[in-house]
Design a protein around this motif. Structure first.
Motif, PDB file in Angstrom:
ATOM      1  N   ARG A  22       0.823  -1.219   0.000  1.00  0.00           N
ATOM      2  CA  ARG A  22       0.000   0.000   0.000  1.00  0.00           C
ATOM      3  C   ARG A  22       0.856   1.268   0.000  1.00  0.00           C
ATOM      4  O   ARG A  22       0.550   2.228  -0.705  1.00  0.00           O
ATOM      5  CB  ARG A  22      -0.960  -0.010   1.182  1.00  0.00           C
ATOM      6  CG  ARG A  22      -2.075  -1.008   0.991  1.00  0.00           C
ATOM      7  CD  ARG A  22      -3.104  -0.921   2.110  1.00  0.00           C
ATOM      8  NE  ARG A  22      -4.045  -1.993   2.000  1.00  0.00           N
ATOM      9  CZ  ARG A  22      -5.049  -2.025   1.102  1.00  0.00           C
ATOM     10  NH1 ARG A  22      -5.215  -1.031   0.275  1.00  0.00           N
ATOM     11  NH2 ARG A  22      -5.870  -3.054   1.066  1.00  0.00           N
ATOM     12  N   ILE A  23       1.911   1.278   0.785  1.00  0.00           N
ATOM     13  CA  ILE A  23       2.810   2.440   0.823  1.00  0.00           C
ATOM     14  C   ILE A  23       3.437   2.648  -0.545  1.00  0.00           C
ATOM     15  O   ILE A  23       3.427   3.755  -1.100  1.00  0.00           O
ATOM     16  CB  ILE A  23       3.896   2.259   1.907  1.00  0.00           C
ATOM     17  CG1 ILE A  23       3.271   2.354   3.305  1.00  0.00           C
ATOM     18  CG2 ILE A  23       5.019   3.282   1.734  1.00  0.00           C
ATOM     19  CD1 ILE A  23       4.198   1.895   4.419  1.00  0.00           C
ATOM     20  N   ASP A  24       3.981   1.574  -1.122  1.00  0.00           N
ATOM     21  CA  ASP A  24       4.643   1.682  -2.421  1.00  0.00           C
ATOM     22  C   ASP A  24       3.657   2.059  -3.525  1.00  0.00           C
ATOM     23  O   ASP A  24       3.986   2.850  -4.408  1.00  0.00           O
ATOM     24  CB  ASP A  24       5.350   0.373  -2.771  1.00  0.00           C
ATOM     25  CG  ASP A  24       6.531   0.087  -1.854  1.00  0.00           C
ATOM     26  OD1 ASP A  24       6.947   1.000  -1.114  1.00  0.00           O
ATOM     27  OD2 ASP A  24       7.028  -1.053  -1.874  1.00  0.00           O
ATOM     28  N   ALA A  25       2.446   1.506  -3.478  1.00  0.00           N
ATOM     29  CA  ALA A  25       1.428   1.836  -4.486  1.00  0.00           C
ATOM     30  C   ALA A  25       1.038   3.307  -4.395  1.00  0.00           C
ATOM     31  O   ALA A  25       0.920   3.992  -5.418  1.00  0.00           O
ATOM     32  CB  ALA A  25       0.208   0.936  -4.323  1.00  0.00           C
ATOM     33  N   ALA A  26       0.847   3.793  -3.176  1.00  0.00           N
ATOM     34  CA  ALA A  26       0.479   5.201  -2.997  1.00  0.00           C
ATOM     35  C   ALA A  26       1.582   6.116  -3.534  1.00  0.00           C
ATOM     36  O   ALA A  26       1.305   7.108  -4.211  1.00  0.00           O
ATOM     37  CB  ALA A  26       0.203   5.500  -1.527  1.00  0.00           C
ATOM     38  N   GLU A  27       2.838   5.782  -3.251  1.00  0.00           N
ATOM     39  CA  GLU A  27       3.960   6.594  -3.731  1.00  0.00           C
ATOM     40  C   GLU A  27       4.086   6.535  -5.253  1.00  0.00           C
ATOM     41  O   GLU A  27       4.596   7.455  -5.869  1.00  0.00           O
ATOM     42  CB  GLU A  27       5.264   6.117  -3.102  1.00  0.00           C
ATOM     43  CG  GLU A  27       5.366   6.440  -1.625  1.00  0.00           C
ATOM     44  CD  GLU A  27       6.620   5.866  -0.980  1.00  0.00           C
ATOM     45  OE1 GLU A  27       7.388   5.139  -1.654  1.00  0.00           O
ATOM     46  OE2 GLU A  27       6.832   6.140   0.205  1.00  0.00           O
ATOM     47  N   SER A  28       3.620   5.439  -5.855  1.00  0.00           N
ATOM     48  CA  SER A  28       3.742   5.256  -7.308  1.00  0.00           C
ATOM     49  C   SER A  28       2.483   5.670  -8.063  1.00  0.00           C
ATOM     50  O   SER A  28       2.433   5.581  -9.283  1.00  0.00           O
ATOM     51  CB  SER A  28       4.038   3.785  -7.620  1.00  0.00           C
ATOM     52  OG  SER A  28       5.227   3.384  -6.994  1.00  0.00           O
ATOM     53  N   GLY A  29       1.448   6.077  -7.332  1.00  0.00           N
ATOM     54  CA  GLY A  29       0.198   6.466  -7.975  1.00  0.00           C
ATOM     55  C   GLY A  29      -0.593   5.288  -8.532  1.00  0.00           C
ATOM     56  O   GLY A  29      -1.361   5.438  -9.470  1.00  0.00           O
ATOM     57  N   ASN A  31      -3.455   2.428  -8.033  1.00  0.00           N
ATOM     58  CA  ASN A  31      -4.637   2.070  -7.259  1.00  0.00           C
ATOM     59  C   ASN A  31      -4.561   0.577  -6.967  1.00  0.00           C
ATOM     60  O   ASN A  31      -4.627  -0.241  -7.874  1.00  0.00           O
ATOM     61  CB  ASN A  31      -5.895   2.419  -8.050  1.00  0.00           C
ATOM     62  CG  ASN A  31      -7.147   2.276  -7.232  1.00  0.00           C
ATOM     63  OD1 ASN A  31      -7.104   2.022  -6.040  1.00  0.00           O
ATOM     64  ND2 ASN A  31      -8.276   2.435  -7.891  1.00  0.00           N
TER      65      ASN A  31
END
Length: 143
Positions: A22-29, A31
């Protein structure tokens, strides 16, 4: 939307994988949606409804050797499978997971929770690779 099935029977490990993703996905934009199951049977039942699978090798209904033996069948009918392991014989596990089993890749548990974007990058590459292979097959002229 990237829909990932996490197959992990240890709740703490599942939470750690989810948090890292979740952290990495949020930083990478990206969903991201994660779904959790605890057994190989649940993985077989639910796996094809996801974009990728993160699979622990030692599960309540399938100990390490049995899960490893099931990987070729899983990899042939399910989305990309990324194996997560904490076994000490890492080089041997890696060879067997990739060369012998059909898993798309592997990652040790310490790397999965510690190195930023490593797990997410492997998942996204597996999804990309599977889509391009399917497209190439569908675009190939009939013989």
């Amino acid at each position: 939307m990237c829909d990932v099935l996490i197959v992990e029977d240890d709740e703490g490990s599942a939470r750690a994988l989810d948090a890292r993703l979740r952290i990495d996905a949020a930083e990478s934009g990206i969903n991201l949606k994660c779904t959790f199951v605890k057994t190989l049977l649940e993985c077989r039942d639910m796996g094809r409804h996801h974009d990728a699978i993160v699979l622990d090798l030692d599960l309540p209904d399938s100990p390490f050797p049995s899960t490893l033996a099931a990987l070729p069948e899983l990899a042939s009918v399910l989305p990309p499978v990324l194996v997560v392991t904490s076994y000490d014989t890492f080089a041997n596990v890696a060879k067997r997971c990739i060369a012998d089993s059909g898993a798309m890749d592997f990652v040790d548990r310490a790397t999965a929770s510690g190195i930023r974007h490593s797990l997410l990058n492997k998942i996204m590459f597996g999804i990309w690779r599977r889509r391009h292979i399917r497209k190439a097959i569908s675009d190939a002229p009939s013989q």
